[in-house]
Design an enzyme around this catalytic site. Structure first.
Site, PDB file in Angstrom:
ATOM      1  CB  CYS A 108      -2.882  -8.031  -0.881  1.00  0.00           C
ATOM      2  SG  CYS A 108      -4.610  -7.677  -1.184  1.00  0.00           S
ATOM      3  CB  CYS A 117      11.606  -1.569   9.071  1.00  0.00           C
ATOM      4  SG  CYS A 117      10.421  -0.264   9.284  1.00  0.00           S
ATOM      5  CB  CYS A 160      -2.592  -9.207  -9.105  1.00  0.00           C
ATOM      6  SG  CYS A 160      -2.563  -9.586  -7.343  1.00  0.00           S
TER       7      CYS A 160
END
Lengths: 522, 338
Positions: free
Chosen positions: B166, B208, B25
Site C-alpha cells: 500500500c 532489516c 497503485c
C-alpha cells in the site's frame, strides 16, 4: 431539442466521476456531476488509535496522499496539544514533503491527465527525426495497438504538427519528471505514494546533508522542466485554445485554507502560511477572512438521508442509494450558503489578493501575454495557468526551504496518548481546500470528519438550487460536437477532480455528535 | 520489415479496473524506473511483448461511452485484468459504479465478475484488491472484499495473483506481469496468500538494517531515536516483502530508513485491528531471549501422581489400621522410633 450527454466514466481524473448534461441548442442547460464511488474511510477510524489517521487517511487518494496525511497530522497535533510545539525541522520537512508532491501532482495533472485533450499523439506517426522518445512513439503507433491514447475524442486538436510532437515528447518527459518529484518526496517521506513520515507531532525522517543535497538537485531538475516545458506548454496551449479563456467560468468565488506553514502557531486561522488563507469573491480580488464556522454541508442531491445544511459535524449521514432526486455520493459543501471553488486558482487569487508580489508578477505576466483582463482567470485556461504558476512558485520555495533544515535537530515532539480532546487540520491539497476534524476520547478515535477539495468543486446542486462549481462551469457552455464533447471534459479536467477524496465522507450512523467548534481551541 | 517485426511482437491488452481505489497503485506504477512507465506503455516490456493499456480510466484519452467501448472491445480478446482497489459488495455493490448501461451505473462487482471470467489472468494489485485493504477495515461499511474472495464466492477460477502493498512497489507489478507474459500465470510461484514468492518471501525483520539493534535489545521509545522500531509498532516481524532490498522510488528510501515503523501493508491483516502502532509477536527466538535471565523459574509442580497417592494411601492405611486395632491384638508389633 435537448440531448442528454452522459460521460461515465470521466477519464483522466482521479476516481469515479460521471457527468450528465442536458444540451439544448448546442448549449448546456443543466449539468450534474456525480461521484460514483463511496468507501467510508472515516468510519474505519472509529475506535482505533487516533494516530492511525495520519496513515489511513492518506489512502483517501493515491495522488495527493501527503495532503490527507498532513491534514490528519494537523488535526492530531491540535488534539494532542503539540500544535504549537512542532519543531522547525518538523514543520519544514512537512512543507517539503507536501510541496514536492504539489510539483508531482501538477505535472501529472497537466500532462498525464490534461494534455491528451489538447495534444494529438498521432502527429508522431510520421516523425522522421532522431529524438528517441518520438521515435519510440512512432514505432508504437506503427504497431497499431494504441491504447491508452486511442480511442479518443476527435476533431479539435489545434496545435501544429511540430508543436504536437514537442508536446508528446514533453508528455513522456513529464513521466520522468513526476517520478523524480516522487523521489524527492520520498527522500524525506520514506516512500511515495503514501508517505511513511508525517506523524502527529512532526516527522520521523531525520534530515542530513546528503538528503538535503539530493532533494535540492531533484527540485532543480524539476524547476528546469517547469521553466522549459511546463510553463511554456501551458502558454502554448493557452495561445492556441484561447477561446477557453471564456469557457468554464464557474462560480467565480474562491476559498483557500492556506498552505505551507511558516510558523507553528497553534491557532490555524492565525498561523502564517506561504499561500494565505481566505475567501476571494469575483474579480474584486479582495482577500476576505475565513470563518470556519460558516462551513456547512448539504446532502440534498447526495445519496444520503437528508439532514439539511449543517456544519460538517452535525446531523447524521446514512447512505441511501435509492434516494429520489439524488445523483451523487458527493456532498454539497457551502460557505455561508454560497458556492465556493477551490484549487490552485483559488490559492493564486488569494495570494494575489493578499499582496504576494511574485504571484502578482506571474499572474499579471500571463494576463499581459494574452492581453486579457482578470476575468479571464475564471476559466479553463485560468485554472491551468494558475496551476502552472503555483507549481513554479512552490518549486522555487522548496529550494529555499530545504536549506533551512538543521541536521541533528529533532523533528518530532512527543506527547501523551491518553487524551480526550479534539483537533482540526485545515490546509490546501494540490486540488484545493482540505479540512480534517478529529474527536478523541480516552485515547481512541471517537469521531472523524474530512471535507475535501473535490467535494467543494464536484458537489451536486444544493437545497437552494445552486449547482456545484463544476456544474456551474458546464452550464452555458457551447458544445460543438455532441459526439466529441471536448468542451465538457476540458472544463471538468481543468478542476483536476479527485473523486476518491470527494466521496469518502461518512459520519457514524444515527449519533448526534454534539456541537464542534471549528477553528477554536480543542 | 518493420511491419513484419512489428507483428512478431505479441500484444497483450490490459484492462485496468479501478474499483474502491485511491489510485495509489496506479501512481506507484508510474514511478517504475526499470522499465520506465513510458517503456511499458510504448515499448516492449520484454523482448517480443508489448502491453497495451487498453482501459485505464486515470490515463486513457477516451471518456464516457467511448472509454467503455474500449473496455468491451478488449474483453473479447485475450487480456489480462488488473484490479486496483477493493470490490464493494454492500448494497448490491452500488457503492462503486463505472460506466452506465440502461440508465444506471454498472457496479464494480459486476465488472470484476464479468471480466474476471473472461480474463486470461487476473492481477489484484494493491492490498485493497488482494485482501480488502483499508476499506475493509473495522466495520467495513462498504462490504469491501478482495478479488480472490469475490472470485471464490462467484466460483470464478481464473488464475489470480495477489500483489499486496500500500501502495504496491512498481517492480512487483512489472516483475509479475513479465512472468505472466513469459510463462503464464501458473508459472508464478505464489505463497499461501497468493503472493509471488519472488517478492514476498522474505521477512522484513530478517533483512532489516536495524536488526542489530533489535538483537542487542536497543529500542526506540519515540520517533527520532535511532534504534529498532519494534516498540513503536513495527510489523517487520510479520511482514513478508523485499522492501529492504528494493526500497521505494527508484531506491531513494523506504519506510524503516525514514525512521518510520513498517506498517505490514503486504499482510492480510493490514491495517491491523485497533491500532497500527501495536507490537506484533516475534515468531522465532532471537538472541536476547536465549540469554538466561538472572533468575530462571525452575519450579516444578508438586507431582500428585498416582505413585504419591498410592504411597500416601498405603502409609495412611497402615497407620490407621494399627491405631484402630485395639487390645485384642496380642501378636502385633509396635511402632517404635526410628
Amino acid at each position: 431539442m435537448a440531448t442528454k450527454i452522459v460521460i461515465d466514466p470521466v477519464s483522466r481524473i482521479e476516481g469515479h466521476l460521471k457527468i450528465e448534461v442536458l444540451v439544448d441548442d448546442g448549449v448546456v442547460k443543466e449539468a450534474k456531476s456525480s461521484g460514483m464511488m463511496y468507501r467510508g474511510l472515516e468510519n474505519i477510524l472509529l475506535g482505533r488509535d487516533p494516530r492511525d489517521a495520519a496513515r489511513i487517511m492518506q489512502r483517501i487518494c493515491g495522488v495527493c496522499p501527503t495532503s490527507h496525511g498532513l491534514a490528519a497530522a494537523f488535526a492530531l497535533d491540535e488534539a494532542y496539544g503539540v500544535a504549537g510545539s512542532i519543531t522547525d525541522n518538523g514543520r519544514i520537512l512537512r512543507n517539503l514533503i507536501q510541496g514536492a508532491n504539489y510539483v508531482q501532482s501538477h505535472i501529472l495533472h497537466f500532462y498525464q491527465l490534461g494534455a491528451l485533450d489538447y495534444v494529438d499523439v498521432a502527429a508522431c506517426a510520421d516523425y522522421s527525426g532522431s529524438d528517441p522518445t518520438l521515435k519510440k512513439v512512432k514505432d508504437f503507433i506503427g504497431r497499431g495497438h494504441l491504447g491508452p491514447f486511442v480511442p479518443r475524442y476527435e476533431g479539435d486538436y489545434r496545435l501544429s504538427k511540430e508543436e504536437n510532437r514537442a508536446a508528446v515528447a514533453h508528455y513522456v518527459e513529464a513521466l520522468n519528471m513526476r517520478r523524480l518529484a516522487h523521489e524527492a518526496v520520498a527522500i524525506f517521506g520514506g516512500k511515495m505514494p503514501h508517505n511513511m513520515s508525517i506523524v502527529a507531532g512532526g516527522v520521523t525522517a531525520a534530515p542530513s546533508v546528503d538528503k538535503i543535497t539530493a532533494f535540492l538537485w531533484k527540485i532543480d531538475q524539476l524547476l528546469d522542466f517547469i521553466d522549459t516545458c511546463y510553463l511554456p506548454d501551458v502558454l502554448l496551449v493557452a495561445g492556441r485554445y484561447s477561446d477557453y479563456f471564456g469557457i468554464g467560468a464557474g462560480c467565480k468565488q474562491f476559498l483557500s485554507f492556506g498552505v505551507f506553514d511558516m510558523d507553528s502557531d497553534p491557532d490555524l486561522t492565525k498561523r502564517h502560511r506561504y499561500f494565505p488563507q481566505g475567501i476571494v469573491k469575483g474579480a474584486d480580488l479582495k482577500l476576505r477572512r475565513l470563518d470556519p464556522d460558516k462551513i456547512t454541508e448539504e446532502v440534498d442531491s447526495s445519496w444520503f438521508v437528508n439532514h439539511g445544511a449543517v456544519h460538517p459535524y452535525e446531523g447524521s449521514t446514512v447512505p441511501d442509494r435509492d434516494k429520489a432526486g439524488a445523483y451523487s455520493w458527493v456532498k454539497s459543501p457551502r460557505y455561508d450558503g454560497e458556492v465556493l471553488e477551490v484549487g490552485p486558482l483559488a490559492r493564486m487569487l488569494a495570494a494575489y489578493a493578499g499582496g504576494d508580489k511574485e504571484v502578482q508578477g506571474l499572474v499579471n505576466g500571463v494576463l499581459q501575454q494574452f492581453n486579457a483582463s482578470p476575468e479571464a482567470l475564471f476559466s479553463v485556461l485560468g485554472r491551468h495557468a494558475a496551476r502552472a504558476i503555483e507549481c513554479k512558485l512552490v518549486a522555487e520555495k522548496l529550494k529555499q526551504w530545504v536549506l533551512q533544515l538543521q541536521p541533528g535537530q529533532p523533528t518530532f515532539t512527543d506527547f501523551p496518548l491518553e487524551v480526550t480532546s479534539r483537533g482540526m487540520g485545515l490546509h490546501e491539497a494540490p486540488r484545493g481546500a482540505l479540512g480534517h476534524w478529529i474527536v478523541i476520547e480516552g485515547g481512541k478515535t471517537k469521531n472523524y470528519q474530512a471535507v475535501v477539495p473535490t467535494t467543494w468543486n464536484a458537489g451536486p446542486v444544493d437545497s437552494q438550487g445552486q449547482p456545484g462549481p463544476i456544474e456551474q462551469s458546464l452550464i452555458g457552455t457551447k458544445v460543438k460536437d455532441k459526439n466529441n464533447p471536448f468542451e465538457l471534459v476540458r472544463i471538468v479536467r481543468s478542476y483536476d477532480p479527485c473523486l476518491s477524496c470527494a466521496v469518502h465522507v461518512v459520519t457514524p450512523r444515527g449519533e448526534d455528535l454534539g456541537h464542534f467548534v471549528v477553528g477554536g481551541e480543542a | 520489415l518493420r511491419k513484419a517485426f512489428a507483428s512478431a511482437i505479441q500484444e497483450t491488452p490490459i484492462i485496468w479496473l479501478a474499483a474502491g481505489a485511491c489510485s495509489g497503485c496506479s501512481v506507484s506504477l508510474l514511478n517504475s524506473l526499470s522499465p520506465r512507465i513510458q517503456d511499458v506503455l510504448l515499448d516492449q516490456i520484454l523482448p517480443g511483448h508489448h502491453l497495451e493499456l487498453a482501459f485505464h480510466p486515470t490515463v486513457m484519452a477516451a471518456s464516457g461511452d467511448l472509454a467503455m467501448q474500449a473496455m468491451y472491445d478488449t474483453e473479447e480478446k485475450p487480456f489480462i485484468l488488473v484490479v486496483e482497489g477493493s470490490i464493494t459488495t454492500a448494497d448490491g455493490g452500488r457503492h462503486c459504479e463505472i460506466g452506465e448501461k440502461d440508465g444506471h451505473g454498472i457496479t464494480s462487482l459486476e465488472h470484476v465478475t464479468r471480466l474476471g471470467r473472461k480474463a486470461k489472468a487476473v492481477i489484484a494489485i494493491g492490498s485493497c484488491a488482494a485482501f480488502g485493504g483499508i476499506p475493509a477495515a473495522n466495520m467495513n461499511p462498504t462490504g469491501s472484499k478482495g478479488v480472490m474472495a469475490v472470485f471464490k464466492e462467484q466460483g470464478i477460477v481464473t488464475p489470480t495473483i495477489n500483489l499486496p502493498g500500500c501502495a504496491v512497489h512498481p517492480d512487483w507489478f512489472i516483475g509479475t506481469v513479465a512472468a505472466v507474459l513469459l510463462g503464464g500465470p501458473e508459472s508464478v510461484k505464489v505463497d499461501a496468500q497468493g503472493r509471488p514468492e519472488m517478492f514476498y518471501q522474505k521477512l522484513i525483520h530478517d533483512n532489516c538494517p536495524l536488526r542489530g539493534h533489535f538483537d542487542a535489545g536497543r529500542f526506540a521509545e519515540k520517533f527520532g531515536d535511532p534504534y529498532c522500531l519494534y516498540k513503536l509498532g513495527c510489523k517487520g516481524p510479520v511482514a513478508h516483502a523485499n522492501c529492504p532490498e528494493k526500497r521505494f522510488n527508484s531506491g531513494t528510501n523506504w519506510c524503516i530508513d525514514n525512521g518510520h515503523p513498517c506498517q505490514g501493508c503486504v499482510e492480510p491483516e493490514y491495517p491491523f485491528d485497533q491500532t497500527m502502532w501495536g507490537t506484533v509477536p516475534i515468531k522465532d527466538a532471537t538472541p536476547p531471549s536465549l540469554y538466561p535471565p538472572i533468575v530462571t523459574d525452575l519450579k516444578k509442580s508438586v507431582d500428585v501422581t498416582p505413585a504419591y497417592a498410592a504411597l500416601a494411601g498405603v502409609a495412611a492405611g497402615v497407620v490407621g489400621a494399627q491405631v484402630l486395632k485395639k487390645k485384642p491384638a496380642r501378636h502385633e508389633d509396635s511402632e517404635g522410633k526410628e
